[in-house]
Design a protein around this motif. Sequence first.
Motif, mmCIF file in Angstrom:
data_model
loop_
_atom_site.group_PDB
_atom_site.id
_atom_site.type_symbol
_atom_site.label_atom_id
_atom_site.label_comp_id
_atom_site.label_asym_id
_atom_site.label_seq_id
_atom_site.Cartn_x
_atom_site.Cartn_y
_atom_site.Cartn_z
ATOM 1 N N LEU A 19 4.054 -50.036 9.925
ATOM 2 C CA LEU A 19 5.415 -50.476 9.365
ATOM 3 C C LEU A 19 6.512 -49.572 9.501
ATOM 4 O O LEU A 19 6.345 -48.307 9.463
ATOM 5 C CB LEU A 19 5.365 -50.859 8.056
ATOM 6 N N SER A 20 7.767 -50.281 9.791
ATOM 7 C CA SER A 20 8.754 -49.323 10.238
ATOM 8 C C SER A 20 9.956 -49.854 9.151
ATOM 9 O O SER A 20 10.214 -51.368 9.052
ATOM 10 C CB SER A 20 9.249 -49.321 11.409
ATOM 11 N N CYS A 21 10.862 -49.046 8.770
ATOM 12 C CA CYS A 21 11.956 -49.721 7.762
ATOM 13 C C CYS A 21 13.092 -48.747 8.414
ATOM 14 O O CYS A 21 13.370 -47.465 8.399
ATOM 15 C CB CYS A 21 11.701 -49.150 6.443
ATOM 16 N N ALA A 22 14.253 -49.405 8.829
ATOM 17 C CA ALA A 22 15.491 -48.937 9.110
ATOM 18 C C ALA A 22 16.358 -49.043 8.326
ATOM 19 O O ALA A 22 16.524 -50.193 7.546
ATOM 20 C CB ALA A 22 16.079 -49.728 10.409
ATOM 21 N N ALA A 23 17.206 -48.067 7.810
ATOM 22 C CA ALA A 23 18.229 -47.977 6.926
ATOM 23 C C ALA A 23 19.609 -48.044 7.500
ATOM 24 O O ALA A 23 19.855 -47.697 8.652
ATOM 25 C CB ALA A 23 18.201 -46.736 6.069
ATOM 26 N N ARG A 69 9.008 -39.877 7.601
ATOM 27 C CA ARG A 69 10.322 -40.217 7.751
ATOM 28 C C ARG A 69 11.194 -39.505 8.899
ATOM 29 O O ARG A 69 10.429 -38.270 8.915
ATOM 30 C CB ARG A 69 11.044 -40.007 6.392
ATOM 31 N N ASP A 70 12.052 -40.127 9.510
ATOM 32 C CA ASP A 70 13.079 -39.330 10.095
ATOM 33 C C ASP A 70 14.274 -39.579 9.911
ATOM 34 O O ASP A 70 15.079 -40.689 10.098
ATOM 35 C CB ASP A 70 12.767 -40.218 11.834
ATOM 36 N N THR A 75 14.903 -43.578 9.388
ATOM 37 C CA THR A 75 13.991 -44.580 9.526
ATOM 38 C C THR A 75 12.639 -44.023 8.689
ATOM 39 O O THR A 75 12.553 -42.756 8.401
ATOM 40 C CB THR A 75 13.185 -44.783 10.723
ATOM 41 N N VAL A 76 11.930 -44.806 7.912
ATOM 42 C CA VAL A 76 10.727 -44.330 7.166
ATOM 43 C C VAL A 76 9.544 -45.326 7.814
ATOM 44 O O VAL A 76 9.734 -46.571 7.919
ATOM 45 C CB VAL A 76 11.131 -44.518 5.856
#
Length: 113
Positions: A19-23, A69-70, A75-76
Motif C-alpha cells: 500500500l502507498s499513501c501520497a500526501a 516513509r519517504d 509518501t508512506v
Amino acid sequence: VQLQASGGGWVQSGGSLRLSCAASGSISSDVMGWYRQVPGKQREFVADIVSGGFTLYADSVKGRFTISRDNAKKTVSLQMNNLKPEDTAVYYCNAKRSGRPYWGQGTQVTVSS
C-alpha cells in the motif's frame, strides 16, 4: 494535509501487497500510520512511523508488515507479506499533526483462503 491511498486489491492467503499513501504537503514532522476497519467493527491501529524512522506495529501484523516513509516524496508505504484472511479490511492512511489526526480515503484489501 490530504492523503491519497492506493495499492489495495485481492490476494490469496500467503501473498503480498504493498500500500502507498501520497500526501499533498510536507509530512516530515508528522507521525504517519496505517489503520484498518472491517464492517461493524472499530477502526484499528496497524502501524505507525515517526519522522526519525522509529516504527510501531500491532501485534497481529508484527513480523509480516513493514511501514516505511519517504519524506522527500511525501509518501508512506505499507509492505504486507504473508497475508491472512483476517487481514481483509479497508486500510486507511493516517497523519498525526499537532495532536490532530488526518485521514485519507480507504483502500480495500481482500485476502482469500
